[in-house]
Design a protein around this motif. Structure first.
Motif, PDB file in Angstrom:
ATOM      1  N   THR A 211      -4.131 103.518  93.109  1.00 37.78           N
ATOM      2  CA  THR A 211      -5.031 102.480  92.620  1.00 37.78           C
ATOM      3  C   THR A 211      -6.320 102.446  93.426  1.00 37.78           C
ATOM      4  O   THR A 211      -7.420 102.420  92.856  1.00 37.78           O
ATOM      5  CB  THR A 211      -4.342 101.106  92.672  1.00 37.78           C
ATOM      6  OG1 THR A 211      -3.155 101.140  91.872  1.00 37.78           O
ATOM      7  CG2 THR A 211      -5.264 100.019  92.151  1.00 37.78           C
ATOM      8  N   ASN A 215      -9.440 103.993  91.539  1.00 35.84           N
ATOM      9  CA  ASN A 215     -10.408 102.993  91.104  1.00 35.84           C
ATOM     10  C   ASN A 215     -11.683 103.043  91.924  1.00 35.84           C
ATOM     11  O   ASN A 215     -12.785 102.869  91.390  1.00 35.84           O
ATOM     12  CB  ASN A 215      -9.798 101.590  91.169  1.00 35.84           C
ATOM     13  CG  ASN A 215      -8.846 101.323  90.026  1.00 35.84           C
ATOM     14  OD1 ASN A 215      -8.958 101.937  88.971  1.00 35.84           O
ATOM     15  ND2 ASN A 215      -7.899 100.435  90.226  1.00 35.84           N
ATOM     16  N   VAL A 216     -11.563 103.249  93.225  1.00 35.07           N
ATOM     17  CA  VAL A 216     -12.760 103.297  94.070  1.00 35.07           C
ATOM     18  C   VAL A 216     -13.604 104.520  93.729  1.00 35.07           C
ATOM     19  O   VAL A 216     -14.840 104.433  93.641  1.00 35.07           O
ATOM     20  CB  VAL A 216     -12.378 103.280  95.560  1.00 35.07           C
ATOM     21  CG1 VAL A 216     -13.568 103.631  96.442  1.00 35.07           C
ATOM     22  CG2 VAL A 216     -11.839 101.912  95.947  1.00 35.07           C
ATOM     23  N   ALA A 219     -15.238 103.814  90.425  1.00 34.02           N
ATOM     24  CA  ALA A 219     -16.281 102.801  90.599  1.00 34.02           C
ATOM     25  C   ALA A 219     -17.515 103.394  91.267  1.00 34.02           C
ATOM     26  O   ALA A 219     -18.655 103.124  90.852  1.00 34.02           O
ATOM     27  CB  ALA A 219     -15.743 101.636  91.426  1.00 34.02           C
ATOM     28  N   SER A 246     -20.391  99.056  89.567  1.00 36.59           N
ATOM     29  CA  SER A 246     -19.252  99.543  90.351  1.00 36.59           C
ATOM     30  C   SER A 246     -18.119  98.524  90.347  1.00 36.59           C
ATOM     31  O   SER A 246     -16.957  98.874  90.143  1.00 36.59           O
ATOM     32  CB  SER A 246     -19.687  99.842  91.785  1.00 36.59           C
ATOM     33  OG  SER A 246     -20.594 100.917  91.825  1.00 36.59           O
ATOM     34  N   PHE A 247     -18.463  97.252  90.571  1.00 34.68           N
ATOM     35  CA  PHE A 247     -17.431  96.212  90.571  1.00 34.68           C
ATOM     36  C   PHE A 247     -16.817  96.054  89.186  1.00 34.68           C
ATOM     37  O   PHE A 247     -15.600  95.948  89.043  1.00 34.68           O
ATOM     38  CB  PHE A 247     -18.016  94.874  91.042  1.00 34.68           C
ATOM     39  CG  PHE A 247     -18.145  94.761  92.525  1.00 34.68           C
ATOM     40  CD1 PHE A 247     -17.032  94.769  93.346  1.00 34.68           C
ATOM     41  CD2 PHE A 247     -19.391  94.655  93.121  1.00 34.68           C
ATOM     42  CE1 PHE A 247     -17.145  94.684  94.712  1.00 34.68           C
ATOM     43  CE2 PHE A 247     -19.520  94.562  94.492  1.00 34.68           C
ATOM     44  CZ  PHE A 247     -18.394  94.572  95.296  1.00 34.68           C
ATOM     45  N   SER A 249     -16.613  98.245  86.890  1.00 34.19           N
ATOM     46  CA  SER A 249     -15.852  99.434  86.481  1.00 34.19           C
ATOM     47  C   SER A 249     -14.422  99.400  86.989  1.00 34.19           C
ATOM     48  O   SER A 249     -13.606 100.238  86.603  1.00 34.19           O
ATOM     49  CB  SER A 249     -16.546 100.707  86.968  1.00 34.19           C
ATOM     50  OG  SER A 249     -16.495 100.801  88.371  1.00 34.19           O
ATOM     51  N   LEU A 250     -14.098  98.431  87.870  1.00 33.36           N
ATOM     52  CA  LEU A 250     -12.705  98.243  88.257  1.00 33.36           C
ATOM     53  C   LEU A 250     -11.868  97.808  87.059  1.00 33.36           C
ATOM     54  O   LEU A 250     -10.643  97.947  87.078  1.00 33.36           O
ATOM     55  CB  LEU A 250     -12.594  97.203  89.383  1.00 33.36           C
ATOM     56  CG  LEU A 250     -13.267  97.578  90.709  1.00 33.36           C
ATOM     57  CD1 LEU A 250     -13.204  96.413  91.688  1.00 33.36           C
ATOM     58  CD2 LEU A 250     -12.627  98.814  91.317  1.00 33.36           C
ATOM     59  N   ASP A 291     -14.968 107.500  83.287  1.00 34.99           N
ATOM     60  CA  ASP A 291     -13.824 106.585  83.180  1.00 34.99           C
ATOM     61  C   ASP A 291     -12.687 107.210  82.385  1.00 34.99           C
ATOM     62  O   ASP A 291     -11.514 107.124  82.770  1.00 34.99           O
ATOM     63  CB  ASP A 291     -14.269 105.279  82.519  1.00 34.99           C
ATOM     64  CG  ASP A 291     -13.187 104.218  82.532  1.00 34.99           C
ATOM     65  OD1 ASP A 291     -13.038 103.555  83.564  1.00 34.99           O
ATOM     66  OD2 ASP A 291     -12.479 104.066  81.515  1.00 34.99           O
ATOM     67  N   ARG A 295     -10.064 108.253  85.532  1.00 33.50           N
ATOM     68  CA  ARG A 295      -9.108 107.158  85.756  1.00 33.50           C
ATOM     69  C   ARG A 295      -7.679 107.515  85.340  1.00 33.50           C
ATOM     70  O   ARG A 295      -6.739 107.299  86.110  1.00 33.50           O
ATOM     71  CB  ARG A 295      -9.569 105.884  85.056  1.00 33.50           C
ATOM     72  CG  ARG A 295      -8.829 104.639  85.567  1.00 33.50           C
ATOM     73  CD  ARG A 295      -9.224 103.408  84.780  1.00 33.50           C
ATOM     74  NE  ARG A 295     -10.642 103.133  84.848  1.00 33.50           N
ATOM     75  CZ  ARG A 295     -11.226 102.446  85.815  1.00 33.50           C
ATOM     76  NH1 ARG A 295     -10.506 101.984  86.826  1.00 33.50           N
ATOM     77  NH2 ARG A 295     -12.525 102.219  85.797  1.00 33.50           N
ATOM     78  N   THR A 314      -4.828  94.665  86.049  1.00 34.55           N
ATOM     79  CA  THR A 314      -6.049  94.609  86.860  1.00 34.55           C
ATOM     80  C   THR A 314      -6.835  93.338  86.576  1.00 34.55           C
ATOM     81  O   THR A 314      -7.266  92.637  87.506  1.00 34.55           O
ATOM     82  CB  THR A 314      -6.934  95.840  86.585  1.00 34.55           C
ATOM     83  OG1 THR A 314      -6.204  97.033  86.882  1.00 34.55           O
ATOM     84  CG2 THR A 314      -8.186  95.807  87.444  1.00 34.55           C
ATOM     85  N   PHE A 326      -7.511  93.827  92.201  1.00 31.75           N
ATOM     86  CA  PHE A 326      -7.502  95.137  91.557  1.00 31.75           C
ATOM     87  C   PHE A 326      -6.478  96.056  92.206  1.00 31.75           C
ATOM     88  O   PHE A 326      -6.088  97.062  91.618  1.00 31.75           O
ATOM     89  CB  PHE A 326      -8.909  95.768  91.567  1.00 31.75           C
ATOM     90  CG  PHE A 326      -9.245  96.611  92.760  1.00 31.75           C
ATOM     91  CD1 PHE A 326      -8.958  97.967  92.780  1.00 31.75           C
ATOM     92  CD2 PHE A 326      -9.874  96.051  93.860  1.00 31.75           C
ATOM     93  CE1 PHE A 326      -9.285  98.751  93.878  1.00 31.75           C
ATOM     94  CE2 PHE A 326     -10.208  96.828  94.948  1.00 31.75           C
ATOM     95  CZ  PHE A 326      -9.903  98.180  94.965  1.00 31.75           C
TER      96      PHE A 326
END
Length: 352
Positions: A211, A215-216, A219, A246-247, A249-250, A291, A295, A314, A326
């Motif tokens: 995760t 995710n990072v 993002a 970026s935030f 896109s979590l 994404d 992802r 999430t 997240f």
């Protein structure tokens, strides 16, 4: 069935009380402790390699891992945060001085709509359009004020931030150095048989690593690509919007599009057709592709969770726990699936 004695009941009560008290004491630094544990899990494989390279010298390996985390994670995040604060304050100044006229922007956008839609909106302009205009202007102004106020609060609370950062790094050093011992003690203390403990602990570690890393990375990629195209198209405060994307896109599938989508629509309807077309195509084919490709490969592959469950867990986790959610949301979802799978196949529960 085994009956507990009064002494055992008293000890269990004491155990519960001191456990609650201990977590209550840690509550002011819960964020530092949480991210210390998360970073220890994520960078555990790196520490193991450094430990082997240093010849099983735990202090040197833990210190080296800590330095790498500071250089790779904390320092870049600090520099980006400084640029974010600067651009947030600049955007707030533009809104407060009237340089950004959202009423005019909305009128130009409506003026670029197809004739039939523009005429339809004109019938209700006194109600729908005025309400939309007021809401948009007030919402953006409030968002800018909030960003500026948050930036000022960060400056005022710099000492608390530095203390939390120091606590996290201090804890992280000992988690690296004594991680094996701590993990073994926790596993022994959990009142479950090894048949249950091993898959649950393995799932817990796997989901956190997948995760956070997945995710990072997604993002960072989407934020950087979004900020780049915003800078190219001369959109104000590209670093600010890159961080916001970026935030967002979590949130799988829908995140970054909440920013670039309306901007592309504004370009198209306000007459800047080529800018809108470029941003729309770039958003779908480049930002969206990141994404759709990364992802599932980085998150879904290791967690073995379907995309819809990753999305729901999430969003739910972030609604309950803020940014920490997240990580917490998918972990809870994965443990839920793992625990029920173990229960469904357990002979002692079904008498098989």
């Amino acid at each position: 069935m085994k009956q507990f004695t009064l002494t055992q009941h008293s000890f269990l009560l004491l155990l519960g009380l001191v456990t609650v008290a201990f977590f209550w004491i840690l509550l002011p630094f819960s964020g530092a402790v949480f991210w210390g544990v998360v970073l220890a899990i994520v960078f555990g494989p790196l520490h193991e390699r450094l430990l082997a390279a240093f010849g099983e010298r735990p202090n040197a390996a833990a210190l080296a891992t800590l330095i790498l985390i500071v250089l790779m994670v904390i320092l870049p995040v600090t520099l980006i945060a400084a640029a974010l604060v600067d651009q947030a304050l600049g955007l707030y100044a533009m809104v407060s001085t009237g340089q950004l006229d959202f009423d005019g922007l909305l009128r130009r956008t409506v003026g670029g709509l197809p004739g039939w839609l523009a005429s339809l909106l004109e019938r209700y302009e006194s109600t729908i359009m005025d309400t939309l205009r007021d809401k948009l202007t007030a919402g953006v102004a409030q968002a800018s004020q909030l960003a500026a106020r948050y930036a000022v609060n960060v400056g005022r609370n710099a000492l608390n931030f530095l203390v939390s950062m120091a606590v996290m790094l201090y804890l992280l050093f000992f988690l690296f150095r004594d991680g094996r011992t701590i993990t073994a003690r926790i596993k022994r203390a959990v009142p479950l048989s090894s048949h249950y403990k091993k898959p649950l602990f393995d799932k817990f570690v796997t989901v956190i690593r997948a995760t956070v890393k997945g995710n990072v990375l997604v993002a960072m990629a989407q934020g950087a690509l979004g900020g780049l195209i915003f800078w190219f198209l001369d959109v104000p405060a590209p670093v600010l919007w890159a961080v916001v994307m970026s935030f967002l896109s979590l949130l799988p599938a829908i995140g970054a599009a909440l920013i670039w989508g309306p901007v592309a629509a504004y370009f198209l309807f306000s007459g800047a057709v080529w800018q809108g077309a470029v941003l729309a195509l770039y958003g779908v084919l480049v930002i969206g592709l990141v994404d759709n490709l990364l992802r599932p490969f980085l998150v879904g592959k290791d967690t073995k969770l379907p995309d819809y469950l990753v999305l729901l867990s999430t969003i739910g986790g972030m609604a309950l726990f803020g940014l920490n959610g997240f990580v917490i949301g998918p972990v809870i979802a994965a443990l839920f699936i793992a625990a029920w799978s173990l229960f469904a196949g357990a002979e002692e529960f079904h008498g098989e």
